[in-house]
Design a protein around this motif. Sequence first.
Motif, PDB file in Angstrom:
ATOM      1  N   ILE A 225       0.780  -1.324   0.206  1.00  0.00           N
ATOM      2  CA  ILE A 225       0.076  -0.058   0.180  1.00  0.00           C
ATOM      3  C   ILE A 225       0.700   1.212   0.285  1.00  0.00           C
ATOM      4  O   ILE A 225       0.527   2.187  -0.538  1.00  0.00           O
ATOM      5  CB  ILE A 225      -0.912   0.048   1.173  1.00  0.00           C
ATOM      6  N   ALA A 226       2.203   1.242   0.704  1.00  0.00           N
ATOM      7  CA  ALA A 226       3.003   2.254   0.696  1.00  0.00           C
ATOM      8  C   ALA A 226       3.454   2.452  -0.786  1.00  0.00           C
ATOM      9  O   ALA A 226       3.581   3.750  -1.344  1.00  0.00           O
ATOM     10  CB  ALA A 226       4.279   2.071   1.504  1.00  0.00           C
ATOM     11  N   ARG A 227       3.930   1.346  -1.759  1.00  0.00           N
ATOM     12  CA  ARG A 227       4.222   1.674  -3.087  1.00  0.00           C
ATOM     13  C   ARG A 227       3.145   2.248  -3.762  1.00  0.00           C
ATOM     14  O   ARG A 227       3.227   3.277  -4.504  1.00  0.00           O
ATOM     15  CB  ARG A 227       4.518   0.168  -3.571  1.00  0.00           C
ATOM     16  N   ALA A 264     -10.190  12.922   6.205  1.00  0.00           N
ATOM     17  CA  ALA A 264      -9.848  13.802   7.307  1.00  0.00           C
ATOM     18  C   ALA A 264      -8.278  13.958   7.433  1.00  0.00           C
ATOM     19  O   ALA A 264      -7.721  14.870   7.700  1.00  0.00           O
ATOM     20  CB  ALA A 264     -10.217  12.906   8.491  1.00  0.00           C
ATOM     21  N   VAL A 265      -7.564  12.792   6.712  1.00  0.00           N
ATOM     22  CA  VAL A 265      -6.303  12.777   6.597  1.00  0.00           C
ATOM     23  C   VAL A 265      -5.645  13.061   5.032  1.00  0.00           C
ATOM     24  O   VAL A 265      -5.681  12.537   4.264  1.00  0.00           O
ATOM     25  CB  VAL A 265      -5.480  11.593   7.002  1.00  0.00           C
ATOM     26  N   PRO A 266      -5.104  14.344   4.861  1.00  0.00           N
ATOM     27  CA  PRO A 266      -4.743  14.730   3.658  1.00  0.00           C
ATOM     28  C   PRO A 266      -3.753  13.730   2.977  1.00  0.00           C
ATOM     29  O   PRO A 266      -2.781  13.300   3.424  1.00  0.00           O
ATOM     30  CB  PRO A 266      -4.103  16.084   3.917  1.00  0.00           C
ATOM     31  N   GLY A 267      -4.198  13.285   1.774  1.00  0.00           N
ATOM     32  CA  GLY A 267      -3.514  12.433   0.953  1.00  0.00           C
ATOM     33  C   GLY A 267      -3.352  10.995   1.239  1.00  0.00           C
ATOM     34  O   GLY A 267      -2.588  10.033   0.779  1.00  0.00           O
ATOM     35  N   LEU A 268      -4.132  10.657   2.449  1.00  0.00           N
ATOM     36  CA  LEU A 268      -4.192   9.073   2.809  1.00  0.00           C
ATOM     37  C   LEU A 268      -4.795   8.297   1.819  1.00  0.00           C
ATOM     38  O   LEU A 268      -5.813   8.588   1.325  1.00  0.00           O
ATOM     39  CB  LEU A 268      -4.805   9.092   4.132  1.00  0.00           C
ATOM     40  N   ALA A 280      -3.110   1.473   5.523  1.00  0.00           N
ATOM     41  CA  ALA A 280      -3.335   2.925   5.213  1.00  0.00           C
ATOM     42  C   ALA A 280      -1.812   3.303   4.959  1.00  0.00           C
ATOM     43  O   ALA A 280      -0.874   2.907   5.506  1.00  0.00           O
ATOM     44  CB  ALA A 280      -4.001   3.744   6.202  1.00  0.00           C
ATOM     45  N   ALA A 281      -1.746   4.611   3.917  1.00  0.00           N
ATOM     46  CA  ALA A 281      -0.370   5.127   3.574  1.00  0.00           C
ATOM     47  C   ALA A 281      -0.655   6.512   3.307  1.00  0.00           C
ATOM     48  O   ALA A 281      -1.568   6.923   2.556  1.00  0.00           O
ATOM     49  CB  ALA A 281       0.204   4.324   2.562  1.00  0.00           C
ATOM     50  N   ALA A 287       3.309   4.305   6.488  1.00  0.00           N
ATOM     51  CA  ALA A 287       2.291   3.494   6.475  1.00  0.00           C
ATOM     52  C   ALA A 287       1.997   2.605   7.488  1.00  0.00           C
ATOM     53  O   ALA A 287       2.744   2.393   8.316  1.00  0.00           O
ATOM     54  CB  ALA A 287       2.616   2.502   5.032  1.00  0.00           C
ATOM     55  N   VAL A 288       0.773   2.078   7.623  1.00  0.00           N
ATOM     56  CA  VAL A 288       0.264   1.275   8.783  1.00  0.00           C
ATOM     57  C   VAL A 288      -0.402   0.106   8.225  1.00  0.00           C
ATOM     58  O   VAL A 288      -0.884   0.123   7.236  1.00  0.00           O
ATOM     59  CB  VAL A 288      -0.583   1.972   9.872  1.00  0.00           C
TER      60      VAL A 288
END
Length: 352
Positions: A225-227, A264-268, A280-281, A287-288
């Motif tokens: 997901i980070a990629r 809520a989280v920009p760019g998430l 989520a990243a 990322a988590v």
Amino acid sequence: MTDLTTTPRHTTPRRTTPAAAPEVREPAHVPLAHVVRGGVIEGVHHGSVVVLAADGGVEFLAGDIEAAFYPRSALKPLQAVGLLRAGLPPLDDEALALTAASHSGEERHLTTARRILDAAGLSEDDLRNVPDLPYGAERREEWLRLGHGRTRLAQNCSGKHAAMVLTAQARGWPLENYADAGHPLQRALAETVEDLTGQRIARVTVDGCGAPLYSVSLHGLTRAIARLATAAPGTDEGRVAHAMRAYPEMVSGTGRDVARLMRAVPGLLAKDGFEGVQVAALPDGRAVGVKIADGADRARMPVTAAALARAGVDPGILAGFARTPVIGGGAEVGSLRAAGALAPRAPEEPAP
């Protein structure tokens, strides 16, 4: 709006050499969340969580992030990338977001799924996902009031399946068995999952919708997901990430926690999965990944919020996701919140 019938565009994806498959074993999960009622811990949810730094290194972990597990629908963004690599005809962002969705069955979800099928003269009869009622509770009640039953379009994976059958048709592959693990389409998707996670698939089974489901590790899924979150615009990974960010409600549904978190989280970039899975990243690669051992969905978002706070997201933004009220007699008498290794014990919380 993009013409859905445009000739397939193939790209040259970045490939990695997958490492060995994760070990199939009983995961060594740890306590991650407490259910506190009236100052007493009445429930404990175990699980595993990983937080990756922007450079891909492990910033924090709890539990077992290397054991094989099934990501369930959290795999869908990876499968969407695989569909593009396999020759999915170009879709507009709204339709591409639905390809990676576990949607609520709202009218816009069904309309978009039909639009994907209509673009190539296909219909709901060409889908091989299981018929079901809409996933969203309000939508399900409305659906039943209108006298509708279970349908393939209403099932929450219909966007993915519509894109699968469209890709199979575009490539000249058989349509009737596109969901079989040995089908050329599914072999291509498995290859993409291995590339993005950086590891071989440990096991293959069948997901609830009828499509193949691949077992990887929580660490590998979080890397993947980070990629996507850091991919350059115009790449297959970047196109999926952009579409999901642009249309969070198409990825889930109106009012769903994943859509609200992405807003809520920009760019998430975020995706959930059954059995307590969440990834989520952020655009910089942080990322988590979360897996709740007993599959309880109620613990998924509070643990995810705590993990994102560990990753550096402003806790104030996450406050609405960090706890779930526990109700007694119609009033709040406690909460479910992250605990154990993931979050320090609140001063008023009793020792386990």
